[in-house]
Design a protein around this motif. Structure first.
Motif, PDB file in Angstrom:
ATOM      1  N   ASP A   1       0.846  -1.190   0.000  1.00 46.74           N
ATOM      2  CA  ASP A   1       0.000   0.000   0.000  1.00 46.74           C
ATOM      3  C   ASP A   1       0.877   1.233   0.000  1.00 46.74           C
ATOM      4  OD1 ASP A   1      -1.767   2.217   1.025  1.00 46.74           O
ATOM      5  OD2 ASP A   1      -3.193   0.573   1.088  1.00 46.74           O
ATOM      6  N   ILE A   2       0.459   2.217  -0.755  1.00 45.57           N
ATOM      7  CA  ILE A   2       1.071   3.547  -0.702  1.00 45.57           C
ATOM      8  C   ILE A   2      -0.083   4.538  -0.789  1.00 45.57           C
ATOM      9  CG2 ILE A   2       1.577   3.503  -3.183  1.00 45.57           C
ATOM     10  CD1 ILE A   2       3.989   5.394  -2.509  1.00 45.57           C
ATOM     11  N   SER A   3      -0.173   5.424   0.185  1.00 46.21           N
ATOM     12  CA  SER A   3      -1.245   6.421   0.251  1.00 46.21           C
ATOM     13  C   SER A   3      -0.670   7.718   0.796  1.00 46.21           C
ATOM     14  CB  SER A   3      -2.370   5.969   1.191  1.00 46.21           C
ATOM     15  OG  SER A   3      -2.899   4.737   0.804  1.00 46.21           O
ATOM     16  N   LEU A   4      -1.180   8.816   0.273  1.00 51.18           N
ATOM     17  CA  LEU A   4      -0.771  10.136   0.743  1.00 51.18           C
ATOM     18  C   LEU A   4      -1.992  10.938   1.149  1.00 51.18           C
ATOM     19  CD1 LEU A   4       1.769  11.057  -2.082  1.00 51.18           C
ATOM     20  CD2 LEU A   4       2.322  10.307   0.240  1.00 51.18           C
ATOM     21  N   VAL A   5      -1.807  11.835   2.118  1.00 51.81           N
ATOM     22  CA  VAL A   5      -2.887  12.750   2.478  1.00 51.81           C
ATOM     23  C   VAL A   5      -3.160  13.648   1.271  1.00 51.81           C
ATOM     24  CG1 VAL A   5      -2.350  12.716   4.957  1.00 51.81           C
ATOM     25  CG2 VAL A   5      -1.329  14.469   3.494  1.00 51.81           C
ATOM     26  N   ALA A   6      -4.366  14.157   1.170  1.00 56.94           N
ATOM     27  CA  ALA A   6      -4.796  14.927   0.003  1.00 56.94           C
ATOM     28  C   ALA A   6      -3.842  16.082  -0.313  1.00 56.94           C
ATOM     29  CB  ALA A   6      -6.220  15.442   0.208  1.00 56.94           C
ATOM     30  N   ALA A   7      -3.382  16.794   0.693  1.00 56.67           N
ATOM     31  CA  ALA A   7      -2.518  17.961   0.473  1.00 56.67           C
ATOM     32  C   ALA A   7      -1.158  17.584  -0.109  1.00 56.67           C
ATOM     33  CB  ALA A   7      -2.324  18.719   1.786  1.00 56.67           C
ATOM     34  N   SER A   8      -0.779  16.322  -0.014  1.00 57.05           N
ATOM     35  CA  SER A   8       0.525  15.882  -0.520  1.00 57.05           C
ATOM     36  C   SER A   8       0.441  15.163  -1.861  1.00 57.05           C
ATOM     37  CB  SER A   8       1.193  14.972   0.515  1.00 57.05           C
ATOM     38  OG  SER A   8       1.476  15.696   1.689  1.00 57.05           O
ATOM     39  N   ARG A   9      -0.761  14.961  -2.357  1.00 56.98           N
ATOM     40  CA  ARG A   9      -0.923  14.281  -3.647  1.00 56.98           C
ATOM     41  C   ARG A   9      -0.625  15.242  -4.794  1.00 56.98           C
ATOM     42  NH1 ARG A   9      -6.638  12.227  -1.741  1.00 56.98           N
ATOM     43  NH2 ARG A   9      -5.887  11.087   0.075  1.00 56.98           N
ATOM     44  N   GLY A  10      -0.148  14.668  -5.902  1.00 60.21           N
ATOM     45  CA  GLY A  10       0.091  15.462  -7.101  1.00 60.21           C
ATOM     46  C   GLY A  10       1.324  16.348  -7.041  1.00 60.21           C
ATOM     47  N   GLN A  11       2.206  16.110  -6.087  1.00 61.95           N
ATOM     48  CA  GLN A  11       3.407  16.938  -5.935  1.00 61.95           C
ATOM     49  C   GLN A  11       4.684  16.191  -6.276  1.00 61.95           C
ATOM     50  OE1 GLN A  11       3.556  19.010  -2.175  1.00 61.95           O
ATOM     51  NE2 GLN A  11       1.336  19.102  -2.064  1.00 61.95           N
ATOM     52  N   GLY A  12       4.557  14.958  -6.759  1.00 59.94           N
ATOM     53  CA  GLY A  12       5.740  14.174  -7.109  1.00 59.94           C
ATOM     54  C   GLY A  12       6.261  13.298  -5.982  1.00 59.94           C
TER      55      GLY A  12
END
Length: 159
Positions: A82-93
């Protein structure tokens, strides 16, 4: 995360990743929260039972948790459980950078990398850019693999 001290963060992260999808059901908010809590507990138990040797990592920036990475090393591959990021950290590379590091470690070890991904998960585009290909249709999920025989010429940046 073997001692479960990070479980409240991980449960909230799970809920944040699934909230939009569940909101479309029209269920009352209390029922959505209860369902997400139950689903997280089931997922957590499944991961513990089926990936007992996995590393359970919390991704942080400046000491602030921003995601999770569950990674298992097998004889022939690294499995991204699993790999998951909080919304504020998504789409930043960030996810691409983490996966690029995993691919680099796999290359150095002469191994491949695999991950299960939901068919409509937007992260599929990132996996494909990094050289992952469909290995097996598992119904709701697909098994995607990066293989030493199919290295990516693509960069690790997200859209």
């Amino acid at each position: 995360m073997r001692d479960d001290e990070d479980l409240p963060f991980v449960a909230a992260l799970y809920a944040s990743v699934r909230a939009e999808e569940l909101a479309a059901t029209g269920l009352p908010e209390a029922q959505q929260r209860a369902f997400l809590d139950q689903q997280h507990r089931a997922q957590h138990a499944h991961y513990r039972a089926h990936y007992p040797t996995a590393e359970w990592l919390i991704l942080e920036i400046g000491g602030t948790p921003i995601g999770r990475l569950y990674l298992d090393e097998w004889k022939r591959e690294f499995r991204v459980v699993d790999i998951s990021l909080v919304a504020a950290s998504r789409g930043q590379g960030i996810g691409g950078a983490v996966l690029a590091d995993i691919i680099a470690a796999a290359k150095a070890a002469g191994k491949g990398v695999s991950i299960h991904v939901e068919k409509h998960n937007p992260a599929r585009r990132l996996y494909e850019r990094l050289g992952f290909v469909l290995a097996e249709d598992k119904g709701v999920y697909d098994l995607m693999e990066w293989d030493m025989a199919r290295p990516s010429d693509q960069g690790a940046s997200e859209p």
